[in-house]
Design a protein around this motif. Sequence first.
Motif, PDB file in Angstrom:
ATOM      1  N   LEU A 108       0.875  -1.097   0.029  1.00 19.46           N
ATOM      2  CA  LEU A 108      -0.003  -0.233   0.021  1.00 19.46           C
ATOM      3  C   LEU A 108       0.957   1.249  -0.020  1.00 19.46           C
ATOM      4  N   SER A 109       0.286   2.294  -0.626  1.00 14.32           N
ATOM      5  CA  SER A 109       0.960   3.447  -0.823  1.00 14.32           C
ATOM      6  C   SER A 109       0.637   4.349   0.601  1.00 14.32           C
ATOM      7  N   ARG A 110       1.263   5.282   0.810  1.00 16.01           N
ATOM      8  CA  ARG A 110       0.844   6.143   2.133  1.00 16.01           C
ATOM      9  C   ARG A 110      -0.549   6.692   2.001  1.00 16.01           C
ATOM     10  N   ALA A 111      -0.939   7.130   0.838  1.00 13.94           N
ATOM     11  CA  ALA A 111      -2.260   7.677   0.488  1.00 13.94           C
ATOM     12  C   ALA A 111      -3.169   6.633   0.704  1.00 13.94           C
ATOM     13  N   GLN A 112      -3.069   5.381   0.393  1.00 13.29           N
ATOM     14  CA  GLN A 112      -4.165   4.128   0.501  1.00 13.29           C
ATOM     15  C   GLN A 112      -4.273   3.782   1.757  1.00 13.29           C
ATOM     16  N   LYS A 113      -2.964   3.864   2.678  1.00  6.67           N
ATOM     17  CA  LYS A 113      -3.021   3.717   3.999  1.00  6.67           C
ATOM     18  C   LYS A 113      -3.832   4.781   4.806  1.00  6.67           C
ATOM     19  N   GLU A 114      -3.725   6.221   4.457  1.00  4.84           N
ATOM     20  CA  GLU A 114      -4.421   7.234   5.094  1.00  4.84           C
ATOM     21  C   GLU A 114      -5.978   7.030   4.767  1.00  4.84           C
ATOM     22  N   GLU A 115      -6.460   6.213   3.619  1.00  2.00           N
ATOM     23  CA  GLU A 115      -7.634   6.204   2.976  1.00  2.00           C
ATOM     24  C   GLU A 115      -8.202   5.083   3.773  1.00  2.00           C
ATOM     25  N   ILE A 116      -7.778   4.028   4.258  1.00  2.00           N
ATOM     26  CA  ILE A 116      -8.006   2.876   4.982  1.00  2.00           C
ATOM     27  C   ILE A 116      -8.271   3.499   6.443  1.00  2.00           C
ATOM     28  N   VAL A 117      -7.418   4.403   7.208  1.00  2.93           N
ATOM     29  CA  VAL A 117      -7.493   4.935   8.248  1.00  2.93           C
ATOM     30  C   VAL A 117      -8.754   5.512   8.533  1.00  2.93           C
ATOM     31  N   HIS A 118      -9.006   6.521   7.377  1.00  2.77           N
ATOM     32  CA  HIS A 118     -10.252   7.361   7.362  1.00  2.77           C
ATOM     33  C   HIS A 118     -11.458   6.259   7.387  1.00  2.77           C
ATOM     34  N   LYS A 119     -11.560   5.398   6.418  1.00  4.09           N
ATOM     35  CA  LYS A 119     -12.765   4.754   6.130  1.00  4.09           C
ATOM     36  C   LYS A 119     -13.131   3.932   7.442  1.00  4.09           C
ATOM     37  N   VAL A 120     -11.920   3.235   8.104  1.00  2.10           N
ATOM     38  CA  VAL A 120     -12.212   2.404   9.365  1.00  2.10           C
ATOM     39  C   VAL A 120     -12.809   3.177  10.412  1.00  2.10           C
ATOM     40  N   THR A 121     -12.046   4.276  10.624  1.00  3.14           N
ATOM     41  CA  THR A 121     -12.644   5.187  11.489  1.00  3.14           C
ATOM     42  C   THR A 121     -14.136   5.625  11.221  1.00  3.14           C
TER      43      THR A 121
END
Length: 70
Positions: free
Chosen positions: A13-26
């Motif tokens: 995963l890219s950093r942007a993809q990780k940030e998206e996962i964090v946002h969606k899970v939150t």
Amino acid sequence: MPFANIKVPEAALSRAQKEEIVHKVTNLFVDYFSEAVRPHTMVLIEEVKDGGYARADEVFVIPDAYRSKD
């Protein structure tokens, strides 16, 4: 405090993809528990090194095609 632990292959995963996962899970936790949990939600994304995971005696190594182009 809601806590999510997500394990992915290293470099998948890219950093942007990780940030998206964090946002969606939150947001998922907020949907279930209310906005009050947002500041207390912890999302941990762990990267597992190649060869550090397996299924049915098959050790996995992520193919280059699936590695992040970050």
